[in-house]
Design an enzyme around this catalytic site. Structure first.
Site, PDB file in Angstrom:
ATOM      1  N   TYR A 176       0.839  -1.200   0.000  1.00 36.42           N
ATOM      2  CA  TYR A 176       0.000   0.000   0.000  1.00 36.42           C
ATOM      3  C   TYR A 176       0.876   1.253   0.000  1.00 36.42           C
ATOM      4  O   TYR A 176       0.643   2.192  -0.781  1.00 36.42           O
ATOM      5  CB  TYR A 176      -0.920  -0.023   1.214  1.00 36.42           C
ATOM      6  CG  TYR A 176      -1.849   1.169   1.322  1.00 36.42           C
ATOM      7  CD1 TYR A 176      -3.003   1.220   0.547  1.00 36.42           C
ATOM      8  CD2 TYR A 176      -1.564   2.213   2.191  1.00 36.42           C
ATOM      9  CE1 TYR A 176      -3.864   2.316   0.644  1.00 36.42           C
ATOM     10  CE2 TYR A 176      -2.411   3.307   2.280  1.00 36.42           C
ATOM     11  CZ  TYR A 176      -3.572   3.350   1.512  1.00 36.42           C
ATOM     12  OH  TYR A 176      -4.413   4.430   1.596  1.00 36.42           O
ATOM     13  N   LYS A 180       1.104   4.163  -2.990  1.00 37.57           N
ATOM     14  CA  LYS A 180       0.723   5.553  -2.731  1.00 37.57           C
ATOM     15  C   LYS A 180       1.857   6.499  -2.989  1.00 37.57           C
ATOM     16  O   LYS A 180       1.715   7.658  -3.159  1.00 37.57           O
ATOM     17  CB  LYS A 180       0.198   5.708  -1.303  1.00 37.57           C
ATOM     18  CG  LYS A 180      -1.116   4.986  -1.066  1.00 37.57           C
ATOM     19  CD  LYS A 180      -2.154   5.496  -2.015  1.00 37.57           C
ATOM     20  CE  LYS A 180      -3.507   4.878  -1.809  1.00 37.57           C
ATOM     21  NZ  LYS A 180      -4.488   5.400  -2.730  1.00 37.57           N
TER      22      LYS A 180
END
Length: 180
Positions: A176, A180
């Protein structure tokens, strides 16, 4: 004379709009006058488990319509090239054009990097990165064609949702944080 809304006459797509931030973004765009395609794959679990469902997207679209707005539901997977194309085409077909694209779709596969599977890594990267690419690719092609036809620039906006996770990372979410 009634006041016009700032986004009246514009149309928007919000991916991952069935819950959380995406839901809030879709509702706000509609409140400001935009017609909204509410895209959400509808998986019950934040981790992507449970299979597709129209429920979350339908609830948001119903809320927009109840407030007097225009909304369309799309439950396709933005990480799938064909389904992302269909998403953009659905906005154009229903509203005549696309003006705003909000990429918010995302999933989590929480695990420490030393115990994470390749599929857990790939699935998060696929949704967060390829999903953004897919929708941007088809939206920008639409805007380019509209601009060529008009012989002038057209209104087109892209908002890509990010997270502070990209700054410091997260021990249990390396996929994640990288996305990002």
């Amino acid at each position: 004379m009634p006041m016009s809304l700032p986004l009246e006459g514009l149309s928007a797509i919000v991916t991952g709009a069935g819950r959380g931030l995406g839901r809030a973004e879709a509702l706000e765009l509609a409140r400001l006058g935009a017609a909204v395609v509410v895209n959400d794959y509808g998986q019950p679990g934040r981790d992507g488990s449970g299979g597709a469902s129209t429920g979350p997207a339908e609830e948001v679209a119903a809320e927009i319509r109840a407030a007097g707005g225009r909304a369309l539901v799309h439950t396709g997977d933005v990480s799938d090239h064909r389904q992302a194309r269909e998403l953009v085409e659905s906005a154009i077909g229903a509203f005549g054009k696309l003006d705003i694209l909000v990429n918010n779709a995302g999933i989590l596969r929480d695990r420490m990097v030393f115990s994470m599977s390749e599929d857990e890594w790939d699935s998060v990267i696929r949704v967060h990165l390829k999903g953004h690419f897919n929708t941007i690719r088809f939206a920008s092609a639409h805007w380019r064609e509209r601009s060529k036809t008009a012989g002038a620039p057209v209104y087109g906006r892209i908002v890509n949702t990010s997270s502070e996770a990209f700054l410091a990372g997260s021990a249990g979410q390396p996929n994640y944080a990288a996305a990002k």
